[in-house]
Design an enzyme around this catalytic site. Structure first.
Site, PDB file in Angstrom:
ATOM      1  NE  ARG A 236      -4.295  -1.432   0.283  1.00  0.00           N
ATOM      2  CZ  ARG A 236      -4.459  -2.492  -0.490  1.00  0.00           C
ATOM      3  NH1 ARG A 236      -3.520  -2.834  -1.351  1.00  0.00           N
ATOM      4  NH2 ARG A 236      -5.562  -3.215  -0.412  1.00  0.00           N
ATOM      5  CD  GLU A 265      -2.889   3.223  -5.198  1.00  0.00           C
ATOM      6  OE1 GLU A 265      -3.943   2.629  -5.545  1.00  0.00           O
ATOM      7  OE2 GLU A 265      -1.930   2.653  -4.670  1.00  0.00           O
ATOM      8  CG  HIS A 284      -3.085  -0.691  -6.751  1.00  0.00           C
ATOM      9  ND1 HIS A 284      -3.423  -0.081  -5.570  1.00  0.00           N
ATOM     10  CD2 HIS A 284      -3.085  -2.020  -6.477  1.00  0.00           C
ATOM     11  CE1 HIS A 284      -3.620  -0.984  -4.627  1.00  0.00           C
ATOM     12  NE2 HIS A 284      -3.416  -2.179  -5.170  1.00  0.00           N
TER      13      HIS A 284
END
Length: 319
Positions: A236, A265, A284
């Site tokens: 993360r 993000e 991601h």
């Protein structure tokens, strides 16, 4: 006929998951029918009266959302292995069950981590760029040299399923030593974080985001790393202090970094990290294979149905 239970799905998900819900005959599904995240006001409206919520890691499920759902809420099922977006304390207080999707994305995420590590260490994106922009002249002995895995020491921060799967995949590359550091030390394997950071040629972060790991990778940690070390994070974004990482990369404190996760993000296109040649950033995509996302959606839907019927969940989070 007994009343259908209301289920709110916060995003378009792979059809495998929708099929499970639609064929169950149990629930009436409302869907935020978009590939883009649901705005907060629509989320609060959408969950109203819901018995079940199927959400993504980008949805902040806090007290406000749980209150908006109301007393019917039995289950929250998240399409992720991480659950740092869920207010677990609040959820537990109200006796709501939580489903998540561990295991099924382990292989895909471990694979992507190895790909990112190799791409960063061997400067692959930089090389591709040089071919495109005419920077490739003749073969040069020292041009675009990077770092290899053979004979190296790899440190994995986070000893969970994904960390172990990454380690297993790196072994055949001729890695000499694997160091681990995590909450639970596996026998004969765990080492102190200090030792891991100072002795590793590659530092791979695969821990979950908790209050303990938030900002764990900061100036102090980078300053203990080898100058030739490569740092990779697929856990993360908030585990890393990005200002400190930028400083470490731009000052030559460490050699390079590969990230599949950032804060926020998406990362703004004018972010300082994106100006660095020695930083490879992916959007991601750790679990992004067609089969993995399909299986995740199916598991997520089955968790939700089990929560609605009060039966055993395939993957329940122990609250």
């Amino acid at each position: 006929v007994s009343q259908l239970l209301k289920v709110f799905v916060t995003r378009r998900i792979p059809q495998e998951g929708m099929r499970v819900l639609n064929q169950s005959g149990l629930c009436k599904v409302s869907l935020w029918d978009s590939d883009e995240p649901i705005p907060r006001t629509d989320l609060l409206q959408g969950v109203s009266g819901a018995h079940g919520i199927l959400c993504l890691l980008s949805d902040r499920i806090d007290a406000e959302v749980i209150n908006a759902a109301g007393p019917n809420l039995k289950v929250i099922s998240t399409l992720s292995v991480g659950f740092d977006h869920l207010a677990v304390g609040e959820i537990k207080k109200r006796g709501v069950r939580v489903g998540y999707t561990p295991d099924v994305l382990t292989d895909a995420t471990a694979e992507l981590t190895v790909a990112l590590l190799l791409a960063t260490a061997r400067r692959i994106p930089e090389g591709v760029e040089e071919v495109k922009n005419g920077g490739w002249s003749s073969w040069k002995p020292l041009w675009l040299c990077g770092y290899g895995l053979s004979g190296s020491t790899v440190g994995v921060i986070g000893l969970g399923r994904i960390g172990l799967a990454i380690a297993r995949r790196l072994k055949p590359f001729g890695v000499k030593r694997l160091l681990y550091s995590g909450r639970t030390s596996k026998p004969q394997m765990g080492t102190s974080l200090d030792r891991l950071v100072s002795e590793s040629d590659f530092v791979v972060v695969s821990c979950s985001l908790t209050p303990e790991t938030q900002g764990l990778c900061d100036k102090a940690l980078f300053s203990k790393m080898k100058k030739t070390a490569v740092f990779v994070n697929t856990s993360r974004g908030a585990v890393v202090n990005q200002e400190d990482l930028h400083e470490a990369l731009s000052s030559g404190r460490i050699a390079a970094a590969g990230l599949d996760v950032t804060t926020p993000e998406p990362l703004p296109t004018d972010h300082p990290l994106l100006k660095l040649k020695n930083c490879v950033i992916l959007p991601h995509i750790g679990s992004a294979t067609y089969s993995t996302r399909g299986i995740m959606a199916e598991l997520c839907a089955n968790n939700l149905l089990a929560g609605l019927t009060g039966s055993a969940m395939p993957s329940e989070l122990a609250l």
